[in-house]
Design a protein around this motif. Structure first.
Motif, short mmCIF file in Angstrom:
data_model
loop_
_atom_site.label_atom_id
_atom_site.label_comp_id
_atom_site.label_asym_id
_atom_site.label_seq_id
_atom_site.Cartn_x
_atom_site.Cartn_y
_atom_site.Cartn_z
N GLN A 1 0.82 -1.18 0.00
CA GLN A 1 0.00 0.00 0.00
C GLN A 1 0.87 1.25 0.00
N ARG B 1 -5.44 8.33 6.94
CA ARG B 1 -6.17 7.09 6.73
C ARG B 1 -6.70 6.56 8.05
N ASP C 1 -5.51 -1.14 7.93
CA ASP C 1 -6.81 -1.60 7.44
C ASP C 1 -7.91 -1.54 8.48
N ASN C 2 -7.63 -0.94 9.64
CA ASN C 2 -8.66 -0.81 10.68
C ASN C 2 -9.53 0.42 10.40
#
Length: 245
Positions: A5, A100, A243-244
């Protein structure tokens, strides 16, 4: 763990620390292919020569916003440790669209109008003010032995003691402005267990209460300084936080 990523990390240190505290974690994240930034807040660490009574919470918020602006950062995993939760919460009002996820590592997460002294309670606040009056000319909080944060290894304690610096008491007294962006943003709470810092219990209680609603809640078997004592375990949790959402 292999980076697939474009996310990058901004790691914000705690009180009387500096970017140096993240050295082991930053090197691990970099080895995994992530761009990693470890800013030092004004007056601390290698910027201790700038120490002055006028440095307040807003100064540190502006430090962090400046990193985002001048490094043109986006898709950031923003990580706060301890006091670092204060400037992170304030900066989120300005950089939320570039973040993010936020990770709170045994960190304070204030509501609007709160200061560090409000969060740690009257007894600990009074103790810090006495430290400033006794050994800090009334305007800065002097360093503490690293064992205060739970470190026990003799060599590690000596190394941390050689790096920590005084901090203007104004940064602890100043009340923060709006923090709704920090509270509403995707995030992860990492609780150190046992942290050995009772003053952080309020932050932990908030983390537990909100974990099912807003934040992922994780624990790490480490003292208040997991970036120093358990860098591998903490790095793994930080990567998972990407990704949380």
């Amino acid at each position: 763990m292999v980076s697939k990523q474009k996310s990058c990390f901004v790691l914000v240190h705690g009180g009387r620390h500096g970017g140096w505290a993240w050295r082991e974690v930053a090197s691990r994240l970099s080895a995994l292919g992530y761009s990693t930034y470890t800013p030092t807040l004004t007056g601390l660490g290698e910027r201790a020569h700038l120490l002055c009574a006028d440095i307040g919470l807003e100064t540190h918020i502006n430090d962090l916003v400046g990193v985002f602006e001048y490094e043109d950062l986006s898709d950031v995993v923003l990580v706060a440790h301890s006091y670092g939760g204060m400037p992170v919460a304030g900066a989120m009002q300005h950089v939320f669209d570039r973040v993010r996820s936020v990770v709170w590592v045994d960190a304070h997460l204030p509501q609007e109008g709160e200061s560090i002294f409000d969060l740690i309670g009257d007894e600990r606040a009074a103790e810090m003010m006495r430290m400033a009056d006794r050994d800090g000319e009334g305007w800065f909080v002097p360093t503490s032995d690293a064992s205060w944060w739970g470190l026990t290894d003799v060599e590690q304690v000596a190394w941390v003691n050689s790096k920590t610096t005084a901090q203007p008491i104004k940064t602890y007294r100043d009340k923060i402005g709006p923090t709704d962006r920090a509270w509403s943003h995707p995030g992860t709470m990492i609780e150190c267990n046992p942290s050995r810092l009772p003053a952080l219990e309020g932050a932990r209680q908030r983390a537990r209460a909100e974990s099912d609603l807003r934040f992922h809640h994780r624990t790490i078997d480490a003292c208040h300084e997991p970036m120093l004592t358990h860098p591998d375990e903490l790095t793994k949790l930080l990567v998972e936080a990407i990704d949380n959402l």
